[in-house]
Design an enzyme around this catalytic site. Structure first.
Site, short mmCIF file in Angstrom:
data_model
loop_
_atom_site.label_atom_id
_atom_site.label_comp_id
_atom_site.label_asym_id
_atom_site.label_seq_id
_atom_site.Cartn_x
_atom_site.Cartn_y
_atom_site.Cartn_z
N HIS A 156 0.83 -1.22 0.00
CA HIS A 156 0.00 0.00 0.00
C HIS A 156 0.86 1.26 0.00
O HIS A 156 0.44 2.30 0.49
CB HIS A 156 -0.94 0.03 1.21
N SER A 277 14.78 20.89 -16.80
CA SER A 277 13.60 21.70 -17.08
C SER A 277 14.07 22.99 -17.74
O SER A 277 15.13 23.51 -17.42
CB SER A 277 12.86 22.00 -15.78
N LYS A 283 15.97 21.29 -11.65
CA LYS A 283 15.26 20.04 -11.91
C LYS A 283 16.12 18.98 -12.60
O LYS A 283 16.89 19.27 -13.51
CB LYS A 283 14.03 20.28 -12.80
N TYR A 317 -9.19 -13.95 -46.00
CA TYR A 317 -8.56 -12.63 -46.11
C TYR A 317 -9.58 -11.53 -46.38
O TYR A 317 -10.46 -11.65 -47.24
CB TYR A 317 -7.50 -12.60 -47.23
N1 ARG Z 1 -0.99 -5.19 -48.57
C1 ARG Z 1 -1.80 -6.31 -48.27
C2 ARG Z 1 -1.83 -6.56 -46.78
O1 ARG Z 1 -1.04 -6.02 -46.10
C3 ARG Z 1 -1.27 -7.52 -48.96
C4 ARG Z 1 -2.32 -8.53 -49.23
C5 ARG Z 1 -3.24 -8.01 -50.26
N2 ARG Z 1 -4.23 -8.98 -50.62
C6 ARG Z 1 -5.32 -8.64 -51.29
N3 ARG Z 1 -6.14 -9.60 -51.54
N4 ARG Z 1 -5.55 -7.42 -51.65
O2 ARG Z 1 -2.66 -7.29 -46.27
#
Ligand code: ARG
Length: 460
Positions: A156, A277, A283, A317
């Site tokens: 504490h 400072s 400081k 993706y």
């Molecule tokens: N610049 C993209 C990234 O960083 C690379 C992959 C791109 N893929 C795509 N299907 N556009 O993710």
């Protein structure tokens, strides 16, 4: 140059849209990993009979040339280089001509970026691990140097019990030891190669993925191409690791900020890691430590940011995944600095043991007094109560416990005898904690030895 994906488009990309989607200004950092991956892929294409050995050689030589341009900082970016993959392929084709267009056969930027990032991170992890161990070594050396200094241990933020300076400092050595173990563990999940996952369905060219993994030094390959292109768990783990480590460094920084204040003055930070400072000439500010504490916010922010990016993504993706890189780069850069600065600050700090001694409150020995009574047969609960009354008396008399006459003690219990003054020294109190993990001198030495072994300590 026409876009990698321009064929089905009749209209041009809006300039603002190009700026919005270009990632080259940050992913250029992956050039080495990108080219290494492509050289391996050029070999794999020839092994699969997709291109001839001669074509593969040409590609590999061209890529080596691009690599040299980057290494010698001669590589020139051009408009249209939207990301590192585009830039490398564009330049390769300028160098080797049409055959450059064969490199991408069966590969997608989706498995390419997933591979690049892992390759890059593996190398960075090696460096970070070295810096982490470096900080541990500084802790070990400083703990050894001041092994006989006793300071107040706090709970504490109130003086609680006397402990060795080394015991306090080593507590951070053990936090970093866990960070090291966590890093080693997560590295296994970084060390997985997604190349050959294609856009998401896999590779139709008969690519030998185990050969590729071997070429690139990956321990294993991803088992599912849809997962392969979208898995960013390893980045989440890395950012979690970084956050925990950064929190440890931040807490060390906080202790040192407190301990170096005028009110405490337990330690002196070297001028090299302090600043002044512009208005107050007297400081000396612990900016190094404040920055470590401050940067912890952005590291944690990166973790939360990426988790949030991933949260609602449909399978495989999505361009959202391009957002995974900047915060990871920033975190690697931040930790590379904070670990080295922490090491240097510890290496160069000095301990004001005389001042610490003057600031130690004798009431920290109250637990020792209670133990003294219980050694004489009094139940600890009762001893605790009686010593509490003694402490109240000491406060009323404005005297430290060791200067109060034994007669006064005996008003509270006749078990107090002259030998109790022996109990009332900070060193003895610390040294009595002899069970392993405690603050007694021998067990602190054991701790030091154990941590030296685990970190393969080398005299600095
Ligand atoms: N610049 C993209 C990234 O960083 C690379 C992959 C791109 N893929 C795509 N299907 N556009 O993710």
């Amino acid at each position: 140059m026409s876009k990698l994906w321009g064929g089905r488009f009749t209209g041009v990309t809006d300039t603002l849209m190009s700026q919005f989607q270009d990632s080259i200004y940050f992913d250029v950092r992956l050039w080495q990993a990108d080219i290494t991956g492509s050289i391996a892929y050029a070999k794999a294409l020839a092994r699969a009979g997709v291109i001839s050995d001669e074509e593969s050689k040409t590609l590999q030589q061209g890529l080596a040339q691009v690599q040299a341009e980057f290494a010698e900082k001669r590589f020139e970016l051009k408009t249209g280089d939207e990301d590192i993959h585009t830039a490398v392929e564009r330049r390769l084709t300028e160098i080797v001509g049409e055959v450059g267009g064969k490199l991408h056969t069966g590969r997608s930027r989706n498995d390419q970026i997933a591979t690049d990032l892992r390759l890059w991170l593996k190398a960075e992890i090696e460096q970070l691990r070295r810096h982490l161990v470096g900080a541990q070594w500084a802790i070990i050396s400083k703990a050894e140097e001041y092994v006989d200094v006793i300071l107040p241990g706090y709970t504490h933020l109130q003086q609680a019990q006397p402990v060795r300076f080394s015991h306090w400092l080593l507590s951070f050595g053990w936090m970093l030891e866990r960070d090291k173990a966590r890093l080693d563990d997560l590295t296994r999940r970084v060390d997985v190669m997604p190349l050959g996952s294609g856009a998401m369905a896999g590779n139709p060219m008969g690519i030998d993925r185990l050969f590729l993994a071997d070429e690139l030094g990956f321990a294993t390959i991803s088992a599912n191409s849809m997962d392969g292109v979208s898995d960013r768990d390893y980045l989440i783990e890395f950012l979690s690791w970084a956050s925990i480590l950064q929190v440890h460094l931040s807490r060390l920084a906080e202790d040192l900020i407190i301990y170096s204040s005028q009110e405490f003055n337990f330690v002196e930070l070297a001028d090299a890691y302090s600043t002044g400072s512009s208005i107050m000439p007297q400081k000396k500010n612990p900016d190094s430590m404040e920055l470590i504490r401050g940067k912890t916010g952005r590291v944690i922010g990166s973790l939360v940011g990426l988790l949030t990016t991933l949260k609602g993504l449909p399978s495989t993706y999505n361009k959202d995944l391009q957002e995974d890189k900047e915060s990871v780069f920033d975190t690697v850069d931040t930790l590379t600095m904070t670990l080295q600065i922490s090491r240097a600050v510890i290496q160069t700090l000095t301990v004001n043991d005389g001042i610490i001694y003057d600031k130690m409150d004798s009431t920290m020995l109250a637990t020792e007094l209670a133990n003294y009574l219980s050694a004489k047969g009094m139940p600890f609960r009762e001893a605790h109560h009686i010593v509490g009354q003694v402490v109240q008396k000491a406060i009323d008399l404005d005297q430290p416990l060791n200067l109060i006459p034994v007669a006064v003690y005996q008003q509270f219990s006749d078990l107090f005898e002259h030998d109790m003054y022996k109990v009332l020294t900070f060193h003895r109190a610390a040294d009595r904690h002899t069970s392993s993990g405690g603050t007694g001198k021998q067990v602190v030495r054991d701790q030091l030895d154990a941590l030296k072994l685990l970190t393969e300590f080398d005299e600095e």
